[in-house]
Design an enzyme around this catalytic site. Structure first.
Site, PDB file in Angstrom:
ATOM      1  N   SER A   1      13.995  11.788  28.628  1.00 35.35           N
ATOM      2  CA  SER A   1      14.601  10.417  28.057  1.00 35.35           C
ATOM      3  C   SER A   1      14.701  10.694  26.651  1.00 35.35           C
ATOM      4  O   SER A   1      14.273  11.642  25.943  1.00 35.35           O
ATOM      5  CB  SER A   1      13.300   9.703  28.245  1.00 35.35           C
ATOM      6  OG  SER A   1      13.150   9.430  29.623  1.00 35.35           O
TER       7      SER A   1
HETATM    8  N1  SAH Z   1       9.632  11.608  31.696  1.00 37.97           N
HETATM    9  C1  SAH Z   1      10.677  12.429  31.962  1.00 37.97           C
HETATM   10  C2  SAH Z   1      12.057  11.616  32.557  1.00 37.97           C
HETATM   11  C3  SAH Z   1      12.756  12.279  33.583  1.00 37.97           C
HETATM   12  S1  SAH Z   1      13.928  11.506  34.271  1.00 37.97           S
HETATM   13  C4  SAH Z   1      10.904  13.223  30.814  1.00 37.97           C
HETATM   14  O1  SAH Z   1      10.186  13.001  29.856  1.00 37.97           O
HETATM   15  O2  SAH Z   1      11.798  14.289  30.955  1.00 37.97           O
HETATM   16  C5  SAH Z   1      13.135  10.823  35.539  1.00 37.97           C
HETATM   17  C6  SAH Z   1      12.224  11.273  36.697  1.00 37.97           C
HETATM   18  O3  SAH Z   1      11.768  10.623  37.727  1.00 37.97           O
HETATM   19  C7  SAH Z   1      12.978  12.555  37.368  1.00 37.97           C
HETATM   20  O4  SAH Z   1      12.383  13.762  37.283  1.00 37.97           O
HETATM   21  C8  SAH Z   1      13.139  11.971  38.932  1.00 37.97           C
HETATM   22  O5  SAH Z   1      13.164  13.155  39.837  1.00 37.97           O
HETATM   23  C9  SAH Z   1      11.723  11.457  39.051  1.00 37.97           C
HETATM   24  N2  SAH Z   1      11.604  10.448  40.036  1.00 37.97           N
HETATM   25  C10 SAH Z   1      12.431   9.531  40.564  1.00 37.97           C
HETATM   26  N3  SAH Z   1      12.114   8.673  41.616  1.00 37.97           N
HETATM   27  C11 SAH Z   1      10.623   9.296  41.732  1.00 37.97           C
HETATM   28  C12 SAH Z   1       9.835   8.859  42.849  1.00 37.97           C
HETATM   29  N4  SAH Z   1       9.835   7.907  43.600  1.00 37.97           N
HETATM   30  N5  SAH Z   1       8.366   9.333  42.469  1.00 37.97           N
HETATM   31  C13 SAH Z   1       8.232  10.420  41.691  1.00 37.97           C
HETATM   32  N6  SAH Z   1       9.316  10.901  40.569  1.00 37.97           N
HETATM   33  C14 SAH Z   1      10.441  10.228  40.801  1.00 37.97           C
END
Ligand code: SAH
Length: 223
Positions: A72
């Site tokens: 993010s």
């Molecule tokens: N907090 C992260 C953002 C990653 S993007 C960072 O700082 O890098 C969002 C993430 O949410 C992705 O890795 C995706 O695989 C995960 N995601 C999407 N749906 C999800 C779910 N139902 N349960 C767990 N993770 C999920």
């Protein structure tokens, strides 16, 4: 460094000049919680992205982390962290849904005694666990699961931070929020998401809009 010089420095100071510039930019953009700015100054974001992207790690932008996911934007990480902390004593236990590369997880782990984080893509979960272990974080519990169901065995949580968007907050997450707990999540259709802060109060849930955001979708199941 002389005492006189240090008395003129900002309260946060980062290891890299580019990281310090990022902190200054976030402050200008309205991030006022010094606890959050201190964590952004401390956590080495360049260690959370691929080698090829390291030179861009302290830009205020989202970057790809593989598996069609992103790390993010720092401003959004700071905004969400500030919202989940609230202007008071930090929450004791926070649940993050969407570990991704683990950067937001590390920021939380700097500020909160115990962090629970759930990811549905196995290689991302394992890589984040290794990376955060190497950085000596000992207050993070990693779950590999569909986080839209929350993480029931450890509920309730004083804070819940969701880093993927959906049309509505999954009911399981609302149920796993402690009394006076705070939940932060992107809500709405893809392309028109709003960042929502939901506080659980005696009288019910209280919702606040924190602005437009763009997150990858919260997907069902795990892979
Ligand atoms: N907090 C992260 C953002 C990653 S993007 C960072 O700082 O890098 C969002 C993430 O949410 C992705 O890795 C995706 O695989 C995960 N995601 C999407 N749906 C999800 C779910 N139902 N349960 C767990 N993770 C999920």
């Amino acid at each position: 460094m002389s005492a006189r010089r240090s008395s003129h420095m900002a309260t946060t100071s980062a290891a890299h000049p580019a990281q310090q510039r990022l902190v200054d930019e976030l402050r200008r953009q309205g991030i006022a919680d010094e606890r959050v700015l201190g964590a952004i100054a401390k956590v080495p974001r360049h260690l959370f992205v691929d080698d090829a992207l390291q030179s861009r790690a302290y830009e205020n932008t989202a970057l790809p982390i593989g598996h069609a996911q992103t790390i993010s934007q720092p401003y959004v990480v700071a905004l969400m962290t500030q919202a989940v902390l609230g202007g008071r004593k930090p929450p004791q236990r926070v649940l993050e849904i969407g570990t991704g590369c683990g950067y937001q997880t590390a920021i939380l782990a700097e500020l909160v005694p115990v962090v629970f984080t759930v990811e549905r893509i196995k290689p991302l979960s394992e890589q984040a666990r290794k990376r955060l272990g190497a950085l000596h974080y000992r207050n993070i519990h990693f779950g590999y699961a569909d986080g839209s169901q929350g993480w029931l065995p450890y509920a309730p949580y004083d804070g819940i931070l969701v880093t993927a968007g959906a049309e509505a907050v999954p009911p399981a997450l609302m149920q796993q929020l402690a009394p006076t707990g705070r939940l932060v999540m992107p809500v709405g259709p893809q392309g028109a998401q709003r960042l929502k802060l939901i506080e659980r109060r005696i009288a019910g849930f209280h919702e606040q809009d924190l602005g437009a955001v763009s997150f990858v979708p919260l997907l069902p199941g795990k892979c």
